[in-house]
Design a protein around this motif. Structure first.
Motif, short mmCIF file in Angstrom:
data_model
loop_
_atom_site.label_atom_id
_atom_site.label_comp_id
_atom_site.label_asym_id
_atom_site.label_seq_id
_atom_site.Cartn_x
_atom_site.Cartn_y
_atom_site.Cartn_z
N VAL A 128 0.96 -1.04 0.03
CA VAL A 128 -0.14 -0.17 -0.02
C VAL A 128 0.95 1.26 0.18
O VAL A 128 1.93 1.06 0.87
CB VAL A 128 -0.92 0.17 1.18
N ARG A 129 0.56 2.19 -0.92
CA ARG A 129 1.48 3.32 -1.00
C ARG A 129 0.83 4.32 -0.06
O ARG A 129 -0.49 4.89 -0.16
CB ARG A 129 1.27 4.02 -2.38
N ILE A 130 1.70 4.83 0.62
CA ILE A 130 1.28 5.89 1.75
C ILE A 130 2.07 7.22 1.71
O ILE A 130 2.22 8.10 2.51
CB ILE A 130 1.30 5.39 3.24
N PHE A 131 2.90 7.36 0.49
CA PHE A 131 3.92 8.54 0.08
C PHE A 131 3.30 9.46 -1.06
O PHE A 131 2.53 8.90 -1.85
CB PHE A 131 5.23 8.20 -0.13
N GLU A 132 3.32 10.66 -0.75
CA GLU A 132 3.31 11.34 -1.79
C GLU A 132 4.26 11.92 -2.72
O GLU A 132 5.42 12.07 -2.25
CB GLU A 132 2.55 12.88 -1.31
N ASP A 133 4.27 11.90 -4.08
CA ASP A 133 5.31 11.99 -5.08
C ASP A 133 4.56 12.39 -6.56
O ASP A 133 4.10 11.30 -7.05
CB ASP A 133 6.16 10.93 -5.12
N ASN A 134 4.43 13.46 -6.71
CA ASN A 134 3.87 14.10 -8.06
C ASN A 134 4.55 13.46 -9.28
O ASN A 134 3.96 13.29 -10.34
CB ASN A 134 4.09 15.41 -8.34
N SER A 135 5.89 12.86 -9.15
CA SER A 135 6.51 12.24 -10.29
C SER A 135 6.21 10.71 -10.56
O SER A 135 6.49 10.21 -11.35
CB SER A 135 8.12 12.43 -10.13
N VAL A 136 5.45 10.20 -9.52
CA VAL A 136 4.85 8.83 -9.67
C VAL A 136 3.46 8.98 -9.55
O VAL A 136 2.81 9.38 -8.43
CB VAL A 136 5.41 8.06 -8.31
N ASN A 140 -5.15 9.19 -9.09
CA ASN A 140 -4.62 10.59 -9.21
C ASN A 140 -4.63 11.21 -7.51
O ASN A 140 -4.83 12.30 -7.67
CB ASN A 140 -5.60 11.31 -10.09
N LYS A 141 -4.75 10.14 -6.79
CA LYS A 141 -4.80 10.47 -5.24
C LYS A 141 -4.14 9.45 -4.58
O LYS A 141 -4.37 8.58 -4.79
CB LYS A 141 -5.94 11.26 -4.85
N VAL A 142 -3.38 9.76 -3.58
CA VAL A 142 -3.09 8.81 -2.73
C VAL A 142 -3.76 8.81 -1.29
O VAL A 142 -4.27 9.59 -0.55
CB VAL A 142 -1.74 9.07 -1.95
N ASP A 143 -4.52 7.48 -1.20
CA ASP A 143 -5.50 7.08 -0.20
C ASP A 143 -5.57 5.50 -0.08
O ASP A 143 -6.07 4.83 -0.77
CB ASP A 143 -7.21 7.41 -0.89
N PRO A 144 -4.58 5.34 1.09
CA PRO A 144 -4.34 4.06 1.24
C PRO A 144 -5.55 3.05 1.38
O PRO A 144 -5.53 1.85 1.29
CB PRO A 144 -3.40 4.18 2.51
#
Length: 329
Positions: free
Chosen positions: A104-112, A117-121
């Protein structure tokens, strides 16, 4: 014993990066002739500081760790249960593993770019779990239809199984996974052949990507934080995966080798001995057992015996993690 844990997740959550970081730790294949290593399978040693200490005491020529098999499973998208994306491959592969590590992605990174289109674990977890639930729901529905004739005939076994399946069906209709049906061991055994995806043990792997941790969005249940880029938390993940599979380790040590042997938790001494050779179960006479800590304190097996710390155990002995054992057959 070869049990595997499948790494699953949505696109761009760091699943492949994590797998690559894990496989950098892979053990030499020649130590494990039963393993034919596929590009999507990594055999990873379980970190165990006890091995080095035992090897030093015994002046062992080789030191061989226990291992966990990780499988890099095809990425999942919404609609996988209906064959969207690589859905069919995903579901086939996940049926073949014994447990699931859900990245599960919990990091913000506009390049990834995130697929939503939003990080919402929690939403990401929901997407994966829903696809697994839908696949299991179809499996259960088909099985109920196949049981219909036997149920009408009054077949007791069929009626019992149908009741279990209906219990699961209600849970699935609520969007919950099979583990939330709280089936007992007998019920699980009766439906084992269905190989339901959401009955597999699962842990959540929270990809923190350096310091960008969204700790407020921690999912319920077993989880471990990792940063696959800098390999932080990988040892914890490997150990947790080993535990998730219901495994523990007993140890053997001598001049030739010190080795960690993998067994299921709760194994008796003869069953544990099968990890070394299948003859050990039927030809088992007794086992000489000493706790790792006591052996280290004594400094050798001989001295541990002199101190009375080496026990003679029979067929009913339940092996404990960290037991150092000599089997007599």
């Amino acid at each position: 014993m070869s049990l595997s844990i499948g790494i699953v997740g949505l696109p761009n959550v760091g699943k492949s990066t994590l797998f690559n970081a894990l496989t950098k730790k892979s053990v030499p294949a020649e130590n494990y002739p039963f393993c034919t290593i596929d590009p999507s399978v990594g055999i990873v040693p379980v970190p165990d500081e006890r091995l080095a200490k035992l090897s030093e005491i015994s002046k062992s020529k080789k030191t061989i760790p226990a291992v966990v098999e990780f499988v890099d499973i095809a990425g999942l998208v919404a609609g996988a249960s209906k064959g969207e994306g690589l859905g069919n491959k995903f579901l086939t592969n996940i049926r073949e593993v014994d447990a699931i590590a859900h990245v599960v992605r919990i990091f913000e990174d506009n390049s990834v770019i995130h697929v939503a289109n939003k990080v919402d674990p929690m939403q990401d977890i929901g997407v994966i779990n829903l696809e697994l639930v839908l696949a299991d729901m179809e499996t259960v529905s088909k099985r109920i239809l196949n049981l219909n004739k036997d149920v009408k005939k009054g077949d007791k076994e069929a009626i019992v199984e149908e009741n279990i399946l209906k219990k699961l069906g209600k849970v699935f209709e609520e969007g919950k996974i099979a583990t939330e049906a709280n089936l007992n061991d007998d019920e699980k055994l009766k439906i084992k052949s269905l190989n339901l995806l959401t009955l597999k043990p699962m842990l959540y792997v929270l990809n923190t990507s350096e310091v960008n941790e969204n700790t407020e969005a921690t999912p319920p249940g077993l989880f471990v934080k990792v940063d696959p880029v800098f390999e932080k938390g990988l040892d914890d993940l490997i150990k947790k995966s080993y535990e998730l599979l219901g495994l523990e380790t007993f140890l053997t040590t001598g001049e030739d080798e010190t080795r960690a042997w993998t067994i299921k938790i709760g194994s008796t001494a003869p069953v544990a001995g099968m990890a070394i050779h299948t003859d050990f179960r039927d030809k088992f006479i007794r086992a000489e057992v000493v706790a790792y800590e006591k052996l280290i304190e004594a400094g050798s097996f001989v001295k541990a015996k002199e101190k009375g710390w080496v026990r003679t155990e029979g067929k009913d002995y339940i092996v404990k993690d960290g037991d150092v054992i000599e089997f007599l057959i």
